[in-house]
Design an enzyme around this catalytic site. Structure first.
Site, PDB file in Angstrom:
ATOM      1  N   GLU A  78      31.622 -10.757  49.153  1.00  0.00           N
ATOM      2  CA  GLU A  78      30.745  -9.618  49.384  1.00  0.00           C
ATOM      3  C   GLU A  78      30.514  -9.478  50.892  1.00  0.00           C
ATOM      4  OE1 GLU A  78      26.805  -7.591  47.427  1.00  0.00           O
ATOM      5  OE2 GLU A  78      26.702  -9.695  47.797  1.00  0.00           O
ATOM      6  N   ALA A 135      22.711 -17.373  49.384  1.00  0.00           N
ATOM      7  CA  ALA A 135      23.419 -17.617  48.132  1.00  0.00           C
ATOM      8  C   ALA A 135      24.245 -16.387  47.787  1.00  0.00           C
ATOM      9  CB  ALA A 135      22.424 -17.904  47.009  1.00  0.00           C
ATOM     10  N   MET A 136      25.170 -16.530  46.829  1.00  0.00           N
ATOM     11  CA  MET A 136      26.017 -15.407  46.422  1.00  0.00           C
ATOM     12  C   MET A 136      26.209 -15.429  44.914  1.00  0.00           C
ATOM     13  SD  MET A 136      27.756 -12.746  47.155  1.00  0.00           S
ATOM     14  CE  MET A 136      28.550 -11.816  45.846  1.00  0.00           C
ATOM     15  N   GLU A 137      26.004 -14.236  44.322  1.00  0.00           N
ATOM     16  CA  GLU A 137      25.897 -14.119  42.862  1.00  0.00           C
ATOM     17  C   GLU A 137      27.226 -13.983  42.131  1.00  0.00           C
ATOM     18  OE1 GLU A 137      24.897 -11.725  45.098  1.00  0.00           O
ATOM     19  OE2 GLU A 137      25.350  -9.708  44.360  1.00  0.00           O
ATOM     20  N   ASN A 138      28.331 -14.562  42.628  1.00  0.00           N
ATOM     21  CA  ASN A 138      29.605 -14.468  41.911  1.00  0.00           C
ATOM     22  C   ASN A 138      29.371 -14.707  40.422  1.00  0.00           C
ATOM     23  OD1 ASN A 138      30.947 -14.614  44.585  1.00  0.00           O
ATOM     24  ND2 ASN A 138      30.200 -16.719  44.500  1.00  0.00           N
ATOM     25  N   HIS A 164      16.796 -14.949  41.784  1.00  0.00           N
ATOM     26  CA  HIS A 164      17.412 -13.791  42.445  1.00  0.00           C
ATOM     27  C   HIS A 164      18.887 -13.661  42.017  1.00  0.00           C
ATOM     28  CE1 HIS A 164      18.004 -11.076  46.036  1.00  0.00           C
ATOM     29  NE2 HIS A 164      19.263 -11.445  45.800  1.00  0.00           N
ATOM     30  N   GLU A 165      19.621 -14.751  42.159  1.00  0.00           N
ATOM     31  CA  GLU A 165      21.059 -14.693  41.852  1.00  0.00           C
ATOM     32  C   GLU A 165      21.295 -14.440  40.370  1.00  0.00           C
ATOM     33  OE1 GLU A 165      22.767 -14.364  44.420  1.00  0.00           O
ATOM     34  OE2 GLU A 165      21.198 -15.073  45.765  1.00  0.00           O
ATOM     35  N   HIS A 187      21.033 -10.919  39.350  1.00  0.00           N
ATOM     36  CA  HIS A 187      22.255 -10.163  39.659  1.00  0.00           C
ATOM     37  C   HIS A 187      23.286 -10.194  38.524  1.00  0.00           C
ATOM     38  CE1 HIS A 187      21.691  -8.789  43.717  1.00  0.00           C
ATOM     39  NE2 HIS A 187      21.609  -9.985  44.267  1.00  0.00           N
ATOM     40  N   GLU A 193      20.102  -5.222  45.156  1.00  0.00           N
ATOM     41  CA  GLU A 193      19.216  -6.164  45.850  1.00  0.00           C
ATOM     42  C   GLU A 193      17.738  -5.907  45.604  1.00  0.00           C
ATOM     43  OE1 GLU A 193      20.434  -8.718  46.766  1.00  0.00           O
ATOM     44  OE2 GLU A 193      22.554  -8.218  47.056  1.00  0.00           O
TER      45      GLU A 193
HETATM   46 ZN   LIG Z   1      21.049 -10.553  46.193  1.00  0.00          ZN
END
Ligand SMILES: [Zn+2]
Ligand SMILES: *[C@@H]1O[C@H](CO)[C@@H](O)[C@H](O)[C@H]1NC(C)=O
Ligand SMILES: *[C@@H]1O[C@H](CO)[C@@H](O)[C@H](O)[C@H]1NC(C)=O
Ligand SMILES: *[C@@H]1O[C@H](CO)[C@@H](O)[C@H](O)[C@H]1NC(C)=O
Ligand SMILES: *[C@@H]1O[C@H](CO)[C@@H](O)[C@H](O)[C@H]1NC(C)=O
Ligand SMILES: *[C@@H]1O[C@H](CO)[C@@H](O)[C@H](O)[C@H]1NC(C)=O
Ligand SMILES: *[C@@H]1O[C@H](CO)[C@@H](O)[C@H](O)[C@H]1NC(C)=O
Ligand SMILES: *[C@@H]1O[C@H](CO)[C@@H](O)[C@H](O)[C@H]1NC(C)=O
Length: 922
Positions: free
Chosen positions: A156, A294-297, A329-330, A333, A352
């Site tokens: 992303e 962090a990243m929501e893969n 949060h993640e 998503h 977001e």
């Molecule tokens: Zn986010």
């Protein structure tokens, strides 16, 4: 349905006029991919640190929507070979635009609608080793002292193209089958479960099961020597693991436990099971080098170590809360972002804003976390910070356009997150929480596996909003329009007229004005009301370009306070007589006002003074009541507002010293129950207050705080004392700030930094080491920050630099000097360095500092980008200096300083002479 979606309208107009709002950065809508088969291989030399390339091939199945003889897609890899199937045409003369990263593939045959085609591409890609973007390498030193390498991804927003050629826009959802070959002793993890593993010649080949329909930016994979801890299954058949480097195995339990709980709470709330997304599992991974939080893969969420791992001895309660909130949060998503995805980055808030909102709200549904008071914390952490950014003339609307990768990355800021979440919270208040939640359930099920634009959300919400909850004869779409399509927010002014209260609105800006108007849902509490402040539904709507009268509510000495629990997104000012009444109740019994509304009053007051709506002297009169305030929320807001004022005033003037002593005086009650030596962490909010208040008290020189910090630190150095995790950063920092033996103290902590690999402790140490005002150590620290062999990670550098330039005037000056002497080397070393100069100049308060900046500008070539950045920063500094000179007289009178010692005029004259100098030196 009544409203044409905005994006279609703009594109339509754009086509007619022949201008492209996305400047050539978007793909044509003529090719639609449906499946990617990706095959990657990584040599063992990559994991020894010797090589940074990988080989790949991809087969992309697609259809066309009109007859065409050209294919466009994204690529940032080196292409060896392109073949079209089923025709087997080999295309040699493909071209690539290195700016837009669009690959154009000309064909000799014409492709027909409704036929399946495929492109087979062989290529070589480059692993990133410094920006933590695309397909990149990370490393750590294991317990045996050996450097271990791993590879992972961060796609992303526009970096999937660095790992495989693809239609790299969120709206092109497809399925993915990944095959990856790597040294056999490591393990590969991707979005979906493993389908098969084959080992041959020292290498393992793993094939993952096919993903559901999803966007390119959510694809992820990693190859590492990590180990994993299992949490409870999320649903009957969906496994949940937390994975990280083996040395941190004991720090995974919090994430494993709360991951499952949070996922189950979200499933319940959204009425949509994670299992039904068909992604098959959830792995959470802590990556040693990670740029964002962090990243929501989908199915494989990645985090910074400090955002996922929890260590009982090292992680302060605030960071424990962050870990839980980041997971929430993640995981939000998985629904808002992964299942239903923004159609394009203009609408980043659709992902977001919801993730930010639910990272607070969903935790209130988990019984063990009720003491976290996440609804209350939302107001100070999110809404009040959104106001800061949204009060600037350069603020954008939630739906502003983004075309280039850098415009897209600037959508990932306070507007999409904090404002987005605040607007969503306001909707929940005026729609009513049941109708709000039901509308979200319908929105999710209507748009699953597809993409969305704001109009789709508003149309569903509109169906769930009773006309009683809207202004009469006004539609939901009209109400939401300016909140979503215009920048800013209203300042509501309440004035007394006899027994009536008159309400008016204008945009709240720190400088300038504009004429945006809103439909504003107003709630209020009167002194005579029962159940004060609890009712957050709308009492009355204030409509654009009108005034509204609340009739016959003010008896003698009765007060009114607007915006119960700060549930709507606006600030409030009152006329003198209404402020007078509010001060009376604050001073006589402030607990009659809800704690969130006290925080709102404090925050509004300090920002009304900052923007010239009232004088600081009036603000300090209202804030006198803080002398008896012990609650976290109003103090949080007060500290933020005081910090801004102190930053502008600088450190060493008569005035700033008076302001500092006033703040310490006001802190008398709140400090009483806060101890650095005897920390009890049963009460969560108490520990947050301890950290927030004592950090400031110590910095302002509170004698008790300084003495205890030094004592604790001495005990820690000689091994007799262990400092509680919740105050460790304060004790370290102030032990250095007030050190009697800086050489010994600084070097002690510097050595600790090289010995620890625990992420929270690294963070404590990195911040503390900037707290000294020793030029020698500050310079050494900055030198080491850009020395690859120091072992300091690039991800930690923004925090390291901020600790230097924000701790003291000396730190500010050392940081500026070091940056201006070595800027090309520093900019080459880490990409986020480009934001250092504006952040440093933002804190300038003296003429001498401005002169240095001017000298620096003059040394740069006329059209260099650093010169442009520095000139922009200089313009802002001038505005800041003017701001101080405008406020000075009032503040000095309030603090009893004779105006003869005022230097406001001098500063302003100096500025004019700098302007003249500039002209000569150009
Ligand atoms: Zn986010
Ligand atoms: C690449 O795309 C950009 C943006 O549309 C355009 O300005 C530029 O001329 C293109 N470059 C080439 C070589 O076509
Ligand atoms: C790999 O790198 C290491 C350390 O940089 C070096 O000692 C070793 O000789 C290299 N191996 C190869 C095969 O290049
Ligand atoms: C190269 O591309 C053009 C279209 O841009 C096409 O007409 C031509 O045949 C191609 N040449 C080769 C050698 O493939
Ligand atoms: C779990 O998997 C088993 C075996 O594949 C299947 O029989 C069962 O129906 C699944 N359970 C659920 C709740 O989907
Ligand atoms: C809103 O309700 C109307 C009437 O029931 C329906 O036709 C329409 O499809 C609904 N809109 C959305 C977005 O659900
Ligand atoms: C909205 O809430 C009201 C009151 O709780 C309820 O009567 C109504 O049915 C709800 N509307 C929808 C569409 O769910
Ligand atoms: C204030 O009240 C008086 C008396 O009711 C009324 O005449 C006047 O119009 C009101 N002022 C405003 C600004 O509404």
């Amino acid at each position: 349905m009544r409203h044409l979606p905005l994006v279609t309208l703009t594109l339509l107009l754009g086509t007619v006029k022949g201008t492209d709002p996305y400047k050539g950065y978007r793909l044509p809508d003529t090719q639609i991919p449906s499946k990617y088969e990706i095959d990657l291989s990584l040599s063992d030399t990559v994991f020894k640190g010797n090589e940074t390339f990988f080989n790949g091939s991809v087969m992309i199945t697609f259809q066309v929507t009109e007859n065409t003889n050209e294919i466009k897609l994204h690529s940032a890899v080196t292409i060896h070979n392109v073949k079209l199937l089923p025709t087997n045409e080999i295309i040699l003369n493909h071209t690539s635009n290195s700016t837009t990263e669009i690959l154009t593939i000309p064909l000799t045959t014409t492709l027909n609608i409704s036929t399946n085609y495929a492109l087979a591409i062989q290529y070589t890609g480059q692993l990133d080793t410094s920006n933590m973007l695309g397909f990149y390498r990370s490393q750590y030193v294991d317990s045996a002292g050996t450097t271990q390498y791993l590879v992972t991804t961060q796609f992303e927003s526009t970096n999937a193209r660095k790992a495989f050629p693809c239609f790299d826009e969120p709206k092109y959802k497809a399925t993915y089958v990944l095959t990856i070959t790597y040294p056999k002793d490591l393990q590969a993890i991707s979005n979906t479960p493993i389908n098969s593993d084959v080992t041959r010649d020292g290498y393992k080949t793993t094939i993952f099961t096919e993903t559901p329909l999803m966007s390119t930016y959510l694809v992820a994979f990693t190859v590492s020597g990590f180990s994993c801890t299992s949490g409870e299954n999320i649903d009957t058949n969906v496994t949940h693991q937390v994975c990280s480097r083996p040395e941190t195995a004991s720090d995974r339990n919090l994430a494993a436990e709360y991951g499952t709980k949070i996922m189950n709470a979200l499933e319940e709330h959204f009425g949509y099971k994670y299992q039904n997304m068909n992604i098959g599992k959830m792995d959470q991974l802590a990556i040693p080098d990670f740029d964002a939080g962090a990243m929501e893969n989908w199915g494989m969420v990645t985090y910074k170590e400090s955002a996922l791992l929890y260590n009982m001895n090292h992680t302060p309660n605030l960071m424990k809360q962050r870990v839980i909130a980041v997971i929430a949060h993640e995981f939000t998503h998985m629904w808002f972002g992964n299942l239903v995805t923004l159609d394009w980055w203009d609408y980043t808030f659709l992902n977001e804003g919801f993730a930010r909102y639910f990272q607070y709200f969903i935790l209130t549904k988990i019984p063990e976390l009720v003491g976290y008071e996440m609804n209350e914390q939302f107001v100070i952490e999110q809404q009040q910070t959104a106001f800061l950014v949204d009060a600037s003339t350069s603020s954008d609307s939630l739906t502003s356009k983004a075309a280039t990768p850098s415009e897209i990355s600037s959508k990932f800021g306070s507007i999409s997150y904090n404002k987005g979440a605040s607007i969503i919270r306001m909707l929940a208040s005026f729609m009513g929480s049941d109708n709000f939640t039901n509308s979200l359930k319908q929105y999710l099920s209507q748009n699953a596996y597809a993409t969305s634009v704001p109009e789709k959300l508003w149309n569903v919400m509109s169906n769930y909003t009773l006309s009683d909850n809207l202004p009469s004869n006004v539609s939901f779409l009209e109400v939401i329009d300016n909140w979503s399509n215009k920048a800013g927010f209203p300042l509501i002014t309440a004035s007394k007229n006899g027994t009536d209260v008159i309400l008016t609105q204008k945009r709240f800006l720190y400088f300038d004005t504009d004429n945006t108007q809103w439909y504003v849902p107003i709630s209020y509490t009167l002194s005579k009301d029962e159940n004060k402040f609890e009712n957050i539904s709308t009492n009355i709507w204030l409509q654009p370009n009108t005034t509204q009268v609340i009739k016959n509510v003010l008896g003698s000495n009765e007060w009114i306070i607007l915006n119960n629990k700060a549930s709507a997104y606006y600030r409030v000012n009152y006329d003198t007589s209404l402020w007078e009444r509010i001060r009376m109740v604050l001073n006589s019994n402030h607990t009659l006002i809800d704690k969130i509304n006290r925080a709102q009053i404090v925050d509004d007051t300090l920002n009304l003074a900052r923007s010239n709506e009232i004088r600081y002297s009036e603000a300090f009169q209202t804030l006198d009541y803080l002398r008896n305030e012990t609650c976290y929320y109003p103090w949080y807001s007060a500290i933020e507002g005081f910090n801004y004022l102190l930053m502008r005033l600088g450190e060493n003037s008569v005035l700033s010293n008076r302001v500092k002593s006033r703040i310490l005086y006001l802190m008398a009650s709140v400090k009483k129950n806060l101890s650095l030596s005897d920390v009890t962490d049963e009460e969560h909010i108490h520990t947050l207050k301890l950290q927030k208040v004592m950090a400031v008290a110590c910095k302002l020189g509170d004698e008790n705080c300084v003495r205890v910090s030094k004592e604790r630190f001495l005990g820690y150095k000689n091994g007799s004392v262990s400092i509680d995790k919740n105050v460790r950063s304060i004790v370290y920092c102030n032990a250095l700030r007030y050190s009697d033996d800086i050489e010994s103290d600084w070097e002690y902590l510097w050595n600790r930094l090289s010995e620890t690999s625990q992420a929270n402790e690294i963070s404590n140490l990195i911040t503390a080491l900037g707290c000294t005002d020793s030029t020698k150590y500050l310079r050494y620290y900055l030198e080491q920050s850009v020395n690859a062999s120091s072992g300091i990670r690039i991800q930690d550098l923004p925090q390291l630099w901020a600790s230097v330039y924000s701790s003291s005037t000396k730190g500010l000056e050392v940081a500026f000097d070091f940056l201006s002497e070595n800027h090309s080397q520093i900019y080459a070393y880490f990409s986020k360095a480009s934001s250092l100069l504006p952040a440093i100049v933002e804190r300038f308060t003296s003429d001498a500092q401005l002169q240095k900046l001017q000298t620096f500008i003059n040394r740069q070539s006329t059209n260099s980008s650093i010169r442009a950045t520095a000139e922009g920063a200089l313009d802002k500094a001038r505005i800041n200096f003017k701001w101080v000179s405008d406020k000075k007289e009032d503040l000095e009178r309030h603090f009893g300083i004779s105006s003869a010692s005022s230097s406001g005029i001098t500063i302003y004259t100096m500025l004019s002479s700098i302007v003249i100098l500039m002209v000569f030196f150009n």
